[in-house]
Design a protein around this motif. Structure first.
Motif, PDB file in Angstrom:
ATOM      1  N   THR A 221       0.839  -1.209   0.000  1.00 46.20           N
ATOM      2  CA  THR A 221       0.000   0.000   0.000  1.00 46.20           C
ATOM      3  C   THR A 221       0.874   1.261   0.000  1.00 46.20           C
ATOM      4  O   THR A 221       0.575   2.219  -0.705  1.00 46.20           O
ATOM      5  N   ASP A 222       1.977   1.262   0.746  1.00 47.69           N
ATOM      6  CA  ASP A 222       2.882   2.439   0.732  1.00 47.69           C
ATOM      7  C   ASP A 222       3.461   2.671  -0.669  1.00 47.69           C
ATOM      8  O   ASP A 222       3.519   3.798  -1.156  1.00 47.69           O
ATOM      9  N   MET A 223       3.894   1.589  -1.316  1.00 49.34           N
ATOM     10  CA  MET A 223       4.569   1.751  -2.622  1.00 49.34           C
ATOM     11  C   MET A 223       3.570   2.058  -3.734  1.00 49.34           C
ATOM     12  O   MET A 223       3.862   2.846  -4.636  1.00 49.34           O
ATOM     13  N   THR A 224       2.410   1.422  -3.687  1.00 50.21           N
ATOM     14  CA  THR A 224       1.411   1.701  -4.733  1.00 50.21           C
ATOM     15  C   THR A 224       0.925   3.136  -4.615  1.00 50.21           C
ATOM     16  O   THR A 224       0.757   3.838  -5.620  1.00 50.21           O
ATOM     17  N   ALA A 225       0.727   3.580  -3.383  1.00 52.30           N
ATOM     18  CA  ALA A 225       0.278   4.960  -3.176  1.00 52.30           C
ATOM     19  C   ALA A 225       1.350   5.944  -3.659  1.00 52.30           C
ATOM     20  O   ALA A 225       1.034   6.987  -4.238  1.00 52.30           O
TER      21      ALA A 225
END
Ligand SMILES: NC(=O)c1ccc[n+]([C@@H]2O[C@H](COP(=O)([O-])OP(=O)(O)OC[C@H]3O[C@@H](n4cnc5c(N)ncnc54)[C@H](O)[C@@H]3O)[C@@H](O)[C@H]2O)c1
Length: 366
Positions: free
Chosen positions: A115-119
């Motif tokens: 979720t951190d990287m996709t965001a």
């Protein structure tokens, strides 16, 4: 309905379920903070979770949880070691190859790493495209996917490079937690315990009285537990998006915990959640030493963490090295380390503490 009992958090606006997800969705709320709005939706089952997305990003463990449905996907290798810029760049490249536009929706389906990287990728693509996050770990549901912090690790520093980009939609399905390893589940429980300590007295009681059901991931308690823990973070983020005040309280136990992890070298002997619980134990001890934490609260909070199997002692760790690691933390302001401390449940503040006092507190926790 279990999901709608959150009487303490008046800032939350439950909306009626009048959309195409009604069959699977049990509740939804709108998180409004600054210029951002995130629609937080709760689902009973996973069937409709990825509807309406144009590009789906998983890691190798979460990709297998969803069958391919003709939507392009990118699969990252799982784990913090892969939370790096080249992985984000690969997603940006694929988004461009797919011809995604600014109003296309990228979905990140996974734990906090995904979720951190996709965001982060979504915040960069065309200066920001639509973002849906589907957290699949307890930690990501109640913490990482909520609140807009994105990023990657860089040159050995955790989350050093990133942006601020809240998801347009967050889709939470507690049933996804049944495939999570015990170790990861318990690690997420530490954040749930922290949220109970900070804000939600009913969540604290639920953790105390329904321990076996919580550990067994019994759906009747899991839904309420996740919902309440999510609402705590929603409330804090709404009141303090940019971490100028109350949001810093979410660091309860983290200053100690991060330093312990740094000193132990992330060798896997302590999960992040275990380190946070140890840290909350140290924060309680520090508050007592300063004459500010209620003794009965320390006893009750410690008993809860121990009941969930969290260790409050870290024998063998070096107190001087832990203090040095705290001082290197990039979030530290000024010379003394600042700690989030509690007088009792819901009564929290932050203050700098003299090194000698901190050292004494660390030595009692080894
Ligand atoms: N942005 C924020 O505000 C914020 C807050 C807290 C933590 N974080 C970040 O979150 C990350 C940690 O997140 P995490 O603990 O979720 O770790 P993670 O993303 O590495 O997930 C843990 C493991 O569980 C696997 N997994 C995920 N969901 C699963 C499922 N349903 N079933 C089976 N396996 C599954 C993953 O593949 C991985 O191997 C860190 O990088 C941290 O910096 C960010």
């Amino acid at each position: 309905m279990a999901f709608s009992r959150v009487s303490k958090l008046a800032c939350i606006l439950p909306l009626s379920s009048t959309n195409r997800y009604t069959v699977h969705m049990v509740d939804e709320i709108r998180l409004r903070a600054g210029e951002f709005t995130t629609l937080v939706r709760f689902y009973k089952t996973k069937e409709a979770l990825l509807e309406g997305t144009d590009f789906q990003v998983f890691d190798t463990n979460t990709a297998v949880l969803f069958s391919e449905a003709g939507v392009p996907r990118h699969v990252w290798p799982a784990g913090e070691a892969h939370k790096t810029w080249p992985q984000v760049e690969a997603v940006l490249g694929q988004a461009l190859d797919l011809g995604l536009a600014r109003d296309s929706t990228i979905a990140g389906i996974g734990g906090g790493v995904v979720t951190d990287m996709t965001a982060f990728a979504a915040s960069l693509y065309m200066r920001g495209c639509r973002l849906v996050l589907v957290p699949t770990t307890l930690l990501a549901m109640v913490d990482a996917a909520l609140g807009g912090k994105t990023g990657v690790d860089y040159r050995g520093y955790k989350n050093l490079v990133g942006s601020f980009y809240p998801a347009h939609e967050l889709r939470i399905c507690p049933a996804l937690l049944t495939t999570l390893s015990d170790r990861e589940y318990r690690s997420g429980l530490a954040e749930v315990i922290k949220h109970a300590f900070l804000v939600d007295f009913h969540l604290l009681e639920l953790l105390e009285t329904r321990r076996d059901a919580v550990l067994a991931r019994d759906s009747s308690v899991l839904e309420e537990l996740v919902f309440r823990a999510v609402m705590v973070k929603v409330g804090v983020v709404e009141r303090d998006l940019r971490e100028t005040g109350e949001r810093a309280f979410l660091n309860l136990g983290h200053t100690f915990g991060h330093a312990l992890e740094a000193v132990l070298g992330f060798d896997g002997s302590w999960t992040h959640g275990e380190a946070v619980c140890w840290g909350m134990g140290r924060a309680l001890d520090l508050g007592v030493t300063l004459g500010k934490t209620d003794l009965a609260w320390r006893k009750r909070a410690s008993a809860l963490m121990e009941a969930y199997g969290f260790r409050l002692q870290a024998p063998g760790a070096d107190s001087e090295a832990i203090l040095a690691a705290m001082k290197k933390d990039k979030k530290k302001k000024g010379g003394l380390v600042r700690f989030v401390l509690q007088e009792s449940q819901g009564k929290t503040w932050q203050q700098p503490v003299e090194d000698e006092v901190v050292l004494g507190c660390l030595e009692r926790g080894l």
